[in-house]
Design a protein around this motif. Structure first.
Motif, PDB file in Angstrom:
ATOM      1  N   UNK A 179       0.846  -1.185   0.000  1.00 19.54           N
ATOM      2  CA  UNK A 179       0.000   0.000   0.000  1.00 19.54           C
ATOM      3  C   UNK A 179       0.883   1.237   0.000  1.00 19.54           C
ATOM      4  N   UNK A 180       0.601   2.149  -0.918  1.00 19.50           N
ATOM      5  CA  UNK A 180       1.362   3.380  -1.032  1.00 19.50           C
ATOM      6  C   UNK A 180       0.451   4.593  -0.820  1.00 19.50           C
ATOM      7  N   UNK A 181       1.064   5.687  -0.358  1.00 18.42           N
ATOM      8  CA  UNK A 181       0.337   6.937  -0.114  1.00 18.42           C
ATOM      9  C   UNK A 181       0.847   8.029  -1.047  1.00 18.42           C
ATOM     10  N   UNK A 182      -0.075   8.893  -1.451  1.00 18.30           N
ATOM     11  CA  UNK A 182       0.306  10.115  -2.127  1.00 18.30           C
ATOM     12  C   UNK A 182       0.729  11.158  -1.110  1.00 18.30           C
ATOM     13  N   UNK A 183       1.205  12.288  -1.611  1.00 14.34           N
ATOM     14  CA  UNK A 183       1.759  13.326  -0.732  1.00 14.34           C
ATOM     15  C   UNK A 183       0.679  14.230  -0.158  1.00 14.34           C
ATOM     16  N   UNK A 184      -0.526  14.147  -0.705  1.00 18.30           N
ATOM     17  CA  UNK A 184      -1.614  14.995  -0.229  1.00 18.30           C
ATOM     18  C   UNK A 184      -1.770  16.246  -1.075  1.00 18.30           C
ATOM     19  N   UNK A 185      -3.000  16.686  -1.213  1.00 24.23           N
ATOM     20  CA  UNK A 185      -3.287  17.928  -1.935  1.00 24.23           C
ATOM     21  C   UNK A 185      -4.356  18.700  -1.179  1.00 24.23           C
ATOM     22  N   UNK A 186      -4.132  19.993  -1.024  1.00 22.55           N
ATOM     23  CA  UNK A 186      -5.024  20.829  -0.210  1.00 22.55           C
ATOM     24  C   UNK A 186      -6.253  21.230  -1.003  1.00 22.55           C
ATOM     25  N   UNK A 187      -7.398  21.030  -0.391  1.00 24.29           N
ATOM     26  CA  UNK A 187      -8.671  21.515  -0.935  1.00 24.29           C
ATOM     27  C   UNK A 187      -9.258  22.494   0.071  1.00 24.29           C
ATOM     28  N   UNK A 188      -9.537  23.702  -0.372  1.00 27.16           N
ATOM     29  CA  UNK A 188     -10.120  24.718   0.487  1.00 27.16           C
ATOM     30  C   UNK A 188     -11.397  25.239  -0.158  1.00 27.16           C
ATOM     31  N   UNK A 189     -12.488  25.144   0.587  1.00 27.87           N
ATOM     32  CA  UNK A 189     -13.792  25.589   0.087  1.00 27.87           C
ATOM     33  C   UNK A 189     -14.223  26.793   0.910  1.00 27.87           C
ATOM     34  N   UNK A 190     -14.394  27.922   0.255  1.00 26.23           N
ATOM     35  CA  UNK A 190     -14.789  29.140   0.956  1.00 26.23           C
ATOM     36  C   UNK A 190     -16.306  29.297   0.935  1.00 26.23           C
TER      37      UNK A 190
END
Length: 123
Positions: A111-122
Motif C-alpha cells: 500500500x502506497x500513499x500520495x503526498x496529499x493535496x489541499x482543498x479549500x472551500x470558501x
C-alpha cells in the motif's frame, strides 16, 4: 519503485467543483484498489471514497451523490470528482493505492500513499 503523485487541489467557492488526480508510476503490475482519505486540522484522517479494481465503490455518507471516484487502469490514475463542494469539505486529501508491483525477482503487494493535496472551500 512506485510513486503516487496527486494534483488538482485548490481554492473553490462553496457549490463549486474540483477534480483530484492521483497518478501511479513505476514498475506496476496492477492496481488492486484505491482509497481517498482527507484530514482537516486537528482531526483524524477520515475515509472519503474507495474503489476496487473490479469497479465496486463506496463513499462516506456525507459525500454520496456529490463525489465520484474513478480508476482509469489504462492511465494508472485514480480521480475524485467533487461537486457541490461545502466548506466542511476543506481538508488535505490523500490517495492510497494497493499496488502489485514488479520487484525484479518477485512481485510484491504494498500500500502506497500520495503526498496529499489541499482543498479549500470558501463560504
Amino acid at each position: 519503485q512506485v510513486q503516487l503523485v496527486e494534483s488538482g487541489g485548490g481554492l473553490v467557492q462553496a457549490g463549486g467543483s474540483l477534480r483530484l488526480s492521483c497518478t501511479v508510476s513505476g514498475r506496476i503490475f496492477s492496481i488492486a484498489g484505491v482509497v481517498w482519505y482527507r484530514q482537516s486540522p486537528g482531526q483524524q484522517r477520515e475515509f472519503v471514497a474507495a474503489m476496487t479494481s473490479g469497479g465496486a465503490s463506496r463513499y462516506l455518507d456525507s459525500v454520496k451523490d456529490r463525489f465520484t471516484i474513478h480508476l482509469d487502469n489504462d492511465k494508472n490514475t485514480v480521480y475524485l470528482q467533487m461537486n457541490s463542494l461545502k466548506p466542511e469539505d476543506t481538508a488535505v486529501y490523500y490517495c492510497n493505492a494497493d499496488i502489485i508491483w514488479d520487484g525484479g525477482e518477485a512481485y510484491y503487494r504494498t500500500t502506497f500513499w500520495g503526498q496529499g493535496t489541499q482543498v479549500t472551500v470558501s463560504s
